[in-house]
Motif scaffolding. Structure first.
Motif: not given
Length: 427
Positions: A65-73, A163-166, A189-193, A229-231
């Motif tokens: 979630n922190a990696m997702i939050a590093s960028g746009e969604r 996910a720029p952190a990824d 994988i999952m942060s980007k997806k 993670i996805g679920k």
């Protein structure tokens, strides 16, 4: 959160000694690393600590979630079609995305396939499609949404805002020997997806000689971790464990694999590529809640129509001739008998040495380079018949490619059956 809220060295020591990272500490670490106040050296030490100590499910969920939050969604909420995506962990001859995305779109879904480029022995979907004259990988978010609504499928490069952190962490792991960490692969994988915004996701997790994960139990662990993670993020997620001891289809290389994908869309092509395409399509349609028969849609020609519309929408000419290599070399079968083994890693290495892949990010690739094999496991061959054809624009590459593929095939007097492609389903 202030920059002084946590200390990177204390967090590294905590994980190094087997402790649990605090949730706020994970948020701070990823944010600080993304913005440069945690150094590459410090994050490399943390990556190595995680490599050996792992992350528990709560830590991993927070890390993702922190990696997702590093960028746009992104959001596909305004689309009239249900969204579903597929991710493969990569293999040799794995061109499945190319026929799969237009097939599932032709059945009524929206398929936002944000793809990448190849590195090492595994080919990149964008590299393959760039063999098509005029086709472009870079789309704006508005262009992507418009194409998804109009055509139903898009295969394009992920924007730098996802996910720029990824992106930063992956490059670091690549040069510090920490790529093979199941928690960090899963989060990557999952942060980007999840950031991509798809409602459903089907994972194709390869196992075997030509896969990133060689051992079945490692592939199972990776699949289970990503599904959880996805679920947890509210994305319907299913994984198939699929075999990658033997390369898929009859080709490995960019333009060669596009041509083979078009054969599948035309109702022909290698049976294993068709089988896996239909298996993944069936899972994707179930996730999206669409009642359709993908085999019937494939054979009807509707998926081919969608393919051509998808290529044209991104500037490509689907009817243009694909590049042909300037130099080829044929390797004949050494004996009469049955092909009992075809080593995916050896074939992938040969394709890479011919110019189909890259040694490091940013290297150019040849659109026409690669390997064709003229028999599959279980087929009867005769001494002297063509077994492999090597394709390249640079003939000085041929010698090392021949060396790579020298022991790829095994011919025996007794026939063998090719094993199953889909080994297991995890949901």
């Amino acid at each position: 959160m202030t920059s002084a809220a946590f200390d990177a060295v204390e967090l590294i020591r905590l994980k190094r000694d087997g402790g649990r990272l605090p949730e706020a500490g994970i948020d701070w670490l990823i944010d600080a690393y993304t913005h440069g106040s945690v150094t590459d050296e410090q994050m490399a030490a943390m990556a190595m600590a995680i490599f050996f100590r792992g992350l528990n499910p709560d830590e991993l969920s927070r890390w993702t979630n922190a990696m997702i939050a590093s960028g746009e969604r992104m959001s596909f909420a305004r689309l009239s079609r249900p969204t579903v995506d597929k991710h493969s962990t990569g293999g040799v001859g794995d061109k499945i995305t190319l026929p799969l995305a237009p097939l599932v779109a032709a059945c009524g879904a929206a398929v936002p396939q944000l793809s990448g480029r190849g590195l090492g022995h595994t080919g990149g979907t964008l590299d393959k499609l760039e063999a098509i004259p005029g086709w472009r990988a870079a789309l704006s978010n508005d262009e992507m949404l418009a194409q998804l609504e109009d055509v139903g499928a898009v295969i394009c490069a992920a924007g730098s805002g996802l996910a720029p952190a990824d992106k930063k962490l992956y490059a670091l792991r690549d040069v510090t020997g920490t790529v093979e960490s199941i928690p960090m692969i899963s989060a990557s994988i999952m942060s980007k997806k999840i950031a991509e915004g798809t409602a459903s996701l089907v994972l194709d997790v390869k196992t075997g000689a030509g896969a990133f994960m060689k051992r079945r139990e490692d592939s199972q662990a990776l699949a289970r971790t990503m599904v959880e993670i996805g679920k947890a993020a509210g994305v319907r997620t299913v994984a198939l464990i699929t075999a990658m001891d033997t390369p898929l289809g009859r080709t490995a290389g960019n333009g060669l694999e596009v041509a083979e994908s078009v054969e599948i869309l035309a109702g022909g092509g290698p049976s294993d590529v068709r089988e896996l395409t239909l298996a993944l399509a069936t899972e994707m349609l179930a996730c999206a809640g669409i009642d359709a028969d993908p085999a019937q849609v494939l054979d009807s020609g509707k998926a081919m129509d969608t393919w051509k519309a998808m290529i044209r929408a991104q500037g490509g000419d689907p009817d243009a001739p694909l590049p042909v290599a300037r130099h080829t070399e044929v390797i004949p079968a050494a004996a009469d008998g049955y092909l009992t083994r075809l080593d995916a890693m050896a074939v992938g290495l040969a394709a890479w040495r011919l110019g189909a892949g890259r040694a490091k990010q940013g290297d150019p690739v040849q659109a026409a380079a690669g390997v064709t094999w003229h028999a599959s496991v279980g087929d009867r061959v005769s001494a002297g018949q063509p077994l492999f054809t090597l394709h390249t624009d640079t003939p000085e590459r041929l010698e090392r490619a021949v060396q790579a593929i020298a022991d790829a095939a095994e011919i025996s007097a007794e026939p063998v059956a090719r094993g199953d492609i889909v080994l297991e389903r995890i949901s």
